[in-house]
Scaffold this active site. Structure first.
Site, PDB file in Angstrom:
ATOM      1  N   LYS A 205       0.809  -1.338   0.122  1.00 38.45           N
ATOM      2  CA  LYS A 205       0.068   0.077  -0.091  1.00 38.45           C
ATOM      3  C   LYS A 205       0.987   1.216  -0.078  1.00 38.45           C
ATOM      4  O   LYS A 205       0.818   2.049  -0.520  1.00 38.45           O
ATOM      5  CB  LYS A 205      -1.017  -0.063   1.311  1.00 38.45           C
ATOM      6  CG  LYS A 205      -1.751   1.511   1.637  1.00 38.45           C
ATOM      7  CD  LYS A 205      -2.649   1.524   0.479  1.00 38.45           C
ATOM      8  CE  LYS A 205      -3.315   2.888   0.629  1.00 38.45           C
ATOM      9  NZ  LYS A 205      -4.374   3.181  -0.382  1.00 38.45           N
ATOM     10  N   CYS A 259      -4.130  10.490   1.230  1.00 41.09           N
ATOM     11  CA  CYS A 259      -3.409   9.413   0.834  1.00 41.09           C
ATOM     12  C   CYS A 259      -2.138   9.431   0.477  1.00 41.09           C
ATOM     13  O   CYS A 259      -1.008   9.531   1.079  1.00 41.09           O
ATOM     14  CB  CYS A 259      -4.209   8.766  -0.128  1.00 41.09           C
ATOM     15  SG  CYS A 259      -5.973   8.256   0.420  1.00 41.09           S
TER      16      CYS A 259
HETATM   17  N1  SAJ Z   1      -1.973  14.551  -9.067  1.00 38.35           N
HETATM   18  C1  SAJ Z   1      -1.296  15.366  -9.906  1.00 38.35           C
HETATM   19  N2  SAJ Z   1      -0.665  14.755 -11.027  1.00 38.35           N
HETATM   20  C2  SAJ Z   1      -1.191  13.792 -11.389  1.00 38.35           C
HETATM   21  C3  SAJ Z   1      -2.118  12.819 -10.606  1.00 38.35           C
HETATM   22  C4  SAJ Z   1      -2.592  13.144  -9.584  1.00 38.35           C
HETATM   23  O1  SAJ Z   1      -1.047  16.468  -9.478  1.00 38.35           O
HETATM   24  O2  SAJ Z   1      -0.986  13.160 -12.652  1.00 38.35           O
HETATM   25  C5  SAJ Z   1      -2.527  15.002  -7.921  1.00 38.35           C
HETATM   26  C6  SAJ Z   1      -4.030  15.119  -7.552  1.00 38.35           C
HETATM   27  O3  SAJ Z   1      -4.395  16.201  -8.117  1.00 38.35           O
HETATM   28  C7  SAJ Z   1      -4.125  15.023  -5.945  1.00 38.35           C
HETATM   29  C8  SAJ Z   1      -3.113  13.918  -5.769  1.00 38.35           C
HETATM   30  O4  SAJ Z   1      -2.105  14.062  -6.935  1.00 38.35           O
HETATM   31  O5  SAJ Z   1      -3.818  16.199  -5.518  1.00 38.35           O
HETATM   32  C9  SAJ Z   1      -3.879  12.550  -5.435  1.00 38.35           C
HETATM   33  O6  SAJ Z   1      -4.563  12.229  -6.282  1.00 38.35           O
HETATM   34  P1  SAJ Z   1      -4.743  10.849  -6.952  1.00 38.35           P
HETATM   35  O7  SAJ Z   1      -5.802  10.792  -8.029  1.00 38.35           O
HETATM   36  O8  SAJ Z   1      -3.359  10.407  -7.647  1.00 38.35           O
HETATM   37  O9  SAJ Z   1      -4.759   9.741  -5.781  1.00 38.35           O
HETATM   38  P2  SAJ Z   1      -5.778   9.899  -4.601  1.00 38.35           P
HETATM   39  O10 SAJ Z   1      -5.026  10.368  -3.363  1.00 38.35           O
HETATM   40  O11 SAJ Z   1      -7.356  10.251  -4.823  1.00 38.35           O
HETATM   41  O12 SAJ Z   1      -5.821   7.923  -4.352  1.00 38.35           O
HETATM   42  C10 SAJ Z   1      -4.901   7.621  -4.174  1.00 38.35           C
HETATM   43  C11 SAJ Z   1      -4.863   6.127  -5.185  1.00 38.35           C
HETATM   44  N3  SAJ Z   1      -3.443   5.574  -5.404  1.00 38.35           N
HETATM   45  C12 SAJ Z   1      -2.785   5.352  -6.331  1.00 38.35           C
HETATM   46  O13 SAJ Z   1      -3.114   5.825  -7.475  1.00 38.35           O
HETATM   47  C13 SAJ Z   1      -1.325   4.704  -6.582  1.00 38.35           C
HETATM   48  C14 SAJ Z   1      -5.883   5.351  -4.887  1.00 38.35           C
HETATM   49  O14 SAJ Z   1      -5.936   4.217  -5.592  1.00 38.35           O
HETATM   50  C15 SAJ Z   1      -5.910   5.046  -3.260  1.00 38.35           C
HETATM   51  O15 SAJ Z   1      -6.706   4.158  -2.690  1.00 38.35           O
HETATM   52  C16 SAJ Z   1      -5.929   6.314  -2.515  1.00 38.35           C
HETATM   53  O16 SAJ Z   1      -4.840   6.952  -3.021  1.00 38.35           O
HETATM   54  C17 SAJ Z   1      -5.780   5.760  -1.127  1.00 38.35           C
HETATM   55  O17 SAJ Z   1      -6.547   5.678  -0.278  1.00 38.35           O
HETATM   56  O18 SAJ Z   1      -4.596   5.472  -0.470  1.00 38.35           O
END
Ligand code: SAJ
Length: 434
Positions: A205, A259
């Site tokens: 995780k 997360c």
């Molecule tokens: N973000 C960027 N650039 C990107 C992708 C995301 O700046 O290319 C930013 C988003 O705007 C946001 C942050 O990163 O601020 C996180 O967003 P996210 O969509 O990447 O992830 P979370 O936090 O919504 O969900 C993550 C997921 N983990 C992964 O993709 C490895 C999800 O599968 C997990 O279950 C979740 O964390 C968790 O609960 O841990």
């Protein structure tokens, strides 16, 4: 192992969908939350959080009679702990909710029970923290009770689908615990279920979210480099991603949510001497809101933060990512607060939290109100409702003609044609080929 009744402790973004999904799959579920207000609103069928489809699911679960909401656990075949694991100001994991949930289970434990920890936790939490607490019952984990760690991996915005379809890792403290976990989640998971040991599952995780954080950090550094060298980072990324083994993520105002901006710290805290890369990536992403404030300063032609005083900025989007109502650790909110602290006249609007006064700065009740007197429009979140705004209509609502799009959501040509001078994060010094 057979499960007729389970107890889910913690009814937040993970626990509530999980409890409801078990219930709609025919299992008797006691959904437990220590927050009495949450208990009350859930009993009346209203989820206290927004997630597409959740309200209907919760109502179906309650309507079936299989989901009962309570502030106390009770005897059951299985217990799932899905409480938050925040961090302290010094970035150490705050395991108080995990500890008190484990303690709350102790009086109800019976031989043959399964306990699963789902909360994201530092390596060895299941073995070193949860197991000794459960053994206060007089029962031994392993011979008497099964214990496993199974991380949730669902993406906010798509939780209900991913809960069922994603592959699920079950880490048992021994083989029969992993098998018991397998038997539990088989009740609704359609993705592959893979058994391993508890500490590996905890690491899996943390590795997933850390991997994403580090990759976003490099995208953010590419944006800064592109800004310095007169390159359009979005074009450069799309060209680099044509390489068969490259997949650069999107730069933006930073990394938020509960997360990805939190979990890597659990690894840094657990082993600071061997995690310089993970630590640096966290610092890069945490500094990104300041980079955005620097861009705002440059576009407004002021050389210091003090120069932002009384500048009228319409901030659009405050959530931590597109199309969610979650503002935890939101970098967009931080940008807005930094601007406001520097004395700018910030009028912020988010379609998911109109007129909210509890966020650190008040949000406007409408887009019109946010735009009415602006000199700069700052787009911070790629919400569908903001991405699809018509620049011609916006031009009629505001005197501002200067735009900074920090998420590359708005088509430059359409906004330019509507009379705006539009800049994008990571591309604001780039000049197209003539
Ligand atoms: N973000 C960027 N650039 C990107 C992708 C995301 O700046 O290319 C930013 C988003 O705007 C946001 C942050 O990163 O601020 C996180 O967003 P996210 O969509 O990447 O992830 P979370 O936090 O919504 O969900 C993550 C997921 N983990 C992964 O993709 C490895 C999800 O599968 C997990 O279950 C979740 O964390 C968790 O609960 O841990």
């Amino acid at each position: 192992m057979k499960f007729n009744k389970i107890c889910v402790l913690g009814l937040g973004y993970i626990g509530l969908p999980t409890a409801s999904t078990f219930a709609t799959n025919g299992i008797q579920v006691i959904g437990v939350d220590v927050n009495l207000q949450v208990v009350e609103t859930l009993r009346s069928g209203k989820p206290h959080i927004f997630e597409p489809g959740l309200r209907t699911l919760v109502q179906a679960a309650l309507g079936s009679g299989n989901l009962v909401i309570s502030d106390q656990p009770e005897p059951a075949d299985g217990f799932i702990i899905a409480v938050p694991t925040p961090f302290y100001a010094d970035k150490r994991a705050d395991l108080r909710f995990v500890i008190s949930a484990a303690e709350a289970i102790v009086p109800h434990l019976r031989p043959g029970n399964l306990v699963v920890l789902e909360s994201t936790s530092p390596p060895r939490t299941t073995l070193d923290i949860v197991a000794p607490i459960l053994e206060r019952s007089g029962l031994k984990v392993g011979p008497d009770i099964h214990l496993a760690y199974s991380p949730e991996r669902v993406l906010p915005g798509q939780i209900l689908r991913e809960l069922i379809e994603n592959a699920r890792v079950i880490g048992g403290i021994d083989r029969s615990s992993a098998q018991a976990g397998n038997d539990l989640y088989t009740l609704f998971v359609r993705g592959e279920i893979i058994q391993t040991d508890a500490t590996t599952a905890e690491m899996v995780k943390l590795m997933e979210n850390t991997y994403r954080d580090v990759n976003i950090a490099i995208a953010n550094e590419f944006a800064r480099l592109s800004d310095r060298f007169g390159v359009d980072v979005w074009e450069a990324i799309s060209l680099a991603n044509r390489h068969p083994r490259v997949n650069i993520l999107r730069p933006g105002p930073g990394v938020g949510g509960h997360c990805i901006s939190v979990d890597p710290w659990f690894l840094v805290e657990a082993a600071p001497d061997i995690t310089p890369l993970i630590h640096t990536a966290r610092k890069v992403n945490d500094a990104q809101p300041h980079f955005v404030v620097g861009l705002v300063q440059r576009l407004l032609g002021v050389s210091s933060q003090a120069g932002l005083s009384k500048k009228r900025v319409a901030v659009l989007g405050l959530g931590y990512k597109p199309d969610v109502d979650d503002f935890r650790e939101s970098p967009a909110l931080e940008v807005a607060c930094l601007l406001s602290k520097a004395g700018a006249n910030v009028r912020a609007y988010d379609p998911y939290q109109a007129e909210n006064h509890s966020l650190g700065l008040p949000t406007m009740s409408s887009l019109e109100e946010a735009l009415a007197e602006a000199e700069l429009i700052l787009l911070l979140v790629n919400h569908t409702l903001l991405r699809t705004l018509d620049p011609l209509q916006i031009a009629a609502l505001t005197p501002a003609r200067l735009v900074l799009d920090a998420v590359n959501a708005w088509p430059v040509e359409a906004w330019s044609a509507a009379g705006f001078e539009i800049h994008r994060l990571g591309a604001s010094t780039a000049r197209p080929l003539s």
